[in-house]
Design a protein around this motif. Sequence first.
Motif, short mmCIF file in Angstrom:
data_model
loop_
_atom_site.label_atom_id
_atom_site.label_comp_id
_atom_site.label_asym_id
_atom_site.label_seq_id
_atom_site.Cartn_x
_atom_site.Cartn_y
_atom_site.Cartn_z
N PHE A 52 0.82 -1.21 0.00
CA PHE A 52 0.00 0.00 0.00
C PHE A 52 0.86 1.27 0.00
CE2 PHE A 52 -3.27 -2.87 2.05
CZ PHE A 52 -4.07 -2.93 0.91
N THR A 53 2.01 1.22 0.64
CA THR A 53 2.89 2.39 0.64
C THR A 53 3.42 2.65 -0.77
OG1 THR A 53 3.54 1.98 2.92
CG2 THR A 53 4.99 3.40 1.62
N LEU A 153 5.31 6.73 16.95
CA LEU A 153 4.83 7.76 16.03
C LEU A 153 4.57 7.11 14.69
CD1 LEU A 153 4.35 10.81 15.47
CD2 LEU A 153 6.77 10.96 14.84
N VAL A 154 3.36 7.31 14.17
CA VAL A 154 2.98 6.75 12.87
C VAL A 154 2.83 7.91 11.89
CG1 VAL A 154 1.25 5.39 11.62
CG2 VAL A 154 1.77 4.85 14.02
N THR A 155 3.57 7.87 10.79
CA THR A 155 3.55 8.99 9.84
C THR A 155 3.89 8.49 8.44
OG1 THR A 155 4.35 11.26 9.51
CG2 THR A 155 5.98 9.62 10.19
N PRO A 156 3.31 9.10 7.40
CA PRO A 156 3.61 8.65 6.03
C PRO A 156 5.07 8.91 5.66
CG PRO A 156 1.68 10.09 6.09
CD PRO A 156 2.33 10.19 7.43
N THR A 180 6.90 4.27 9.52
CA THR A 180 6.86 5.10 8.31
C THR A 180 5.79 4.59 7.33
OG1 THR A 180 8.62 3.77 7.32
CG2 THR A 180 9.27 5.75 8.52
N VAL A 181 4.58 4.56 7.82
CA VAL A 181 3.43 4.14 7.02
C VAL A 181 2.28 5.08 7.35
CG1 VAL A 181 1.83 2.28 6.43
CG2 VAL A 181 4.18 1.73 7.10
N GLY A 182 1.63 5.61 6.33
CA GLY A 182 0.54 6.56 6.58
C GLY A 182 -0.82 6.00 6.23
N GLY A 183 -1.82 6.88 6.28
CA GLY A 183 -3.16 6.54 5.86
C GLY A 183 -3.81 5.45 6.70
N ALA A 184 -4.86 4.85 6.13
CA ALA A 184 -5.59 3.80 6.82
C ALA A 184 -4.70 2.61 7.12
CB ALA A 184 -6.79 3.36 5.98
N GLN A 185 -3.70 2.36 6.24
CA GLN A 185 -2.81 1.23 6.47
C GLN A 185 -1.91 1.45 7.68
OE1 GLN A 185 -3.04 3.07 3.74
NE2 GLN A 185 -1.04 3.71 2.96
#
Length: 430
Positions: A52-53, A153-156, A180-185
Amino acid sequence: MAIPIVFASLSEPKSYQSFLKMAKADLSEATAKILPILAAVHLEGDTALRKFTNQFDGIALESITLDPQSIKTKIPNNVAEAFLVAKANIETFHKAQMRQDWSIKVDGNTLGIKYTPVPSLAVYAPGGTALYPSSVLMGTIPAIIAGVKDIQLVTPPQKEGLPEILIWLAQILGIKRIVTVGGAQGIAAAAYGTESVPKSEFIVGPGNVYVAAAKSYLSGQGLIGIDSPAGPSEVCIIADETANPMWIACDMLSQAEHGEDSSAILLTTSKMLAEAVSKELEIAFQIRPKRLAMKQKAIYENSGILVFSKMEECIAFSNLLAPEHLEIQTKDPYFEFASIEHAGSVFLGRYSPVAMGDYISGTNHILPTAGGSRIYSSLGVDTFLKRVTYQEVTKESLNKLYPYVKLMSELEGLDEEHGTSVKVRYEENI
């Protein structure tokens, strides 16, 4: 084109009903889109996160998590100073919220409450043009004070690398890892856990509609705790003839700057102020054209000015709206504030724009939206504390109260075991 000005009355709901719906967020379409993403992350873990990334961000992840302490950062001194002042103010305000364990004697028994923190937290930080490093302070500091041990910390990811300010904040706050993963995922990774990402019990922080939908859905499934269901940013301003129309226009536009779905509503008893604010908005559009189309859509389509005949009706409407942010710019703002029942955060007086709370004053800017302040509170230390009740029953109290337990358990048809568990102790003591 101009912002709508409506002469409203609480006795005529048609005059204001549409304004109550402006800040509502419909997450049904977004939820339908994110459900396959959540399911894939649950089943495939890291493989789904990489897929997804690459699909949504165009980035092939080398590592899904980073240790912020292992990365060198260099932040300009003036930027560091600003965030350190904000950090100190936020800490001071939130330390005052910390709960103390307590106990009381009731009918001879010791009853009490022990406060324990949630074990883990994920703080979501949006990326790109919606970068809000201040939200990292707001989400993390109350949790640290509450005693949360594991914070990530979760961030795209960004093609040019993660913003240095986010890494530096993670360092000074003691955040253990950056996902280092953003959005719904990214939300799904924190909620379910994967090979690389530990599960978090709680998730807070702003995000787009897909992030909001993922948080709401997973919370509804009982998988995570969240700050509150999120919608577009909003401000309500109660003002009288003493208010400065240009300042009010600036405050309305500061919310419109968040996005075209944001809402800014002015409530006043002064027709003259209403017209002056409308003119000031048009002037602002001409002299501050940055993000012009977005701000104009928010002001023209999602905002408005309501003129009521009495200040009491302005207050009553605000309580119906239950806004995320409420400014009171009147001759005696504390007088009006006494009647306010529902608001995420309130800003009193001429020198208290929402932006002060957004950044530096010390209150939290993670707030309930879309009428949520009728049942939710601003993020705080309480958000991350659980109440554990306890009791120690004495032999004397058990003997005294058993006859009542016997009657109540028989009434509910639970006397065979509930009643017996007390009866055997009672009989031992007689």
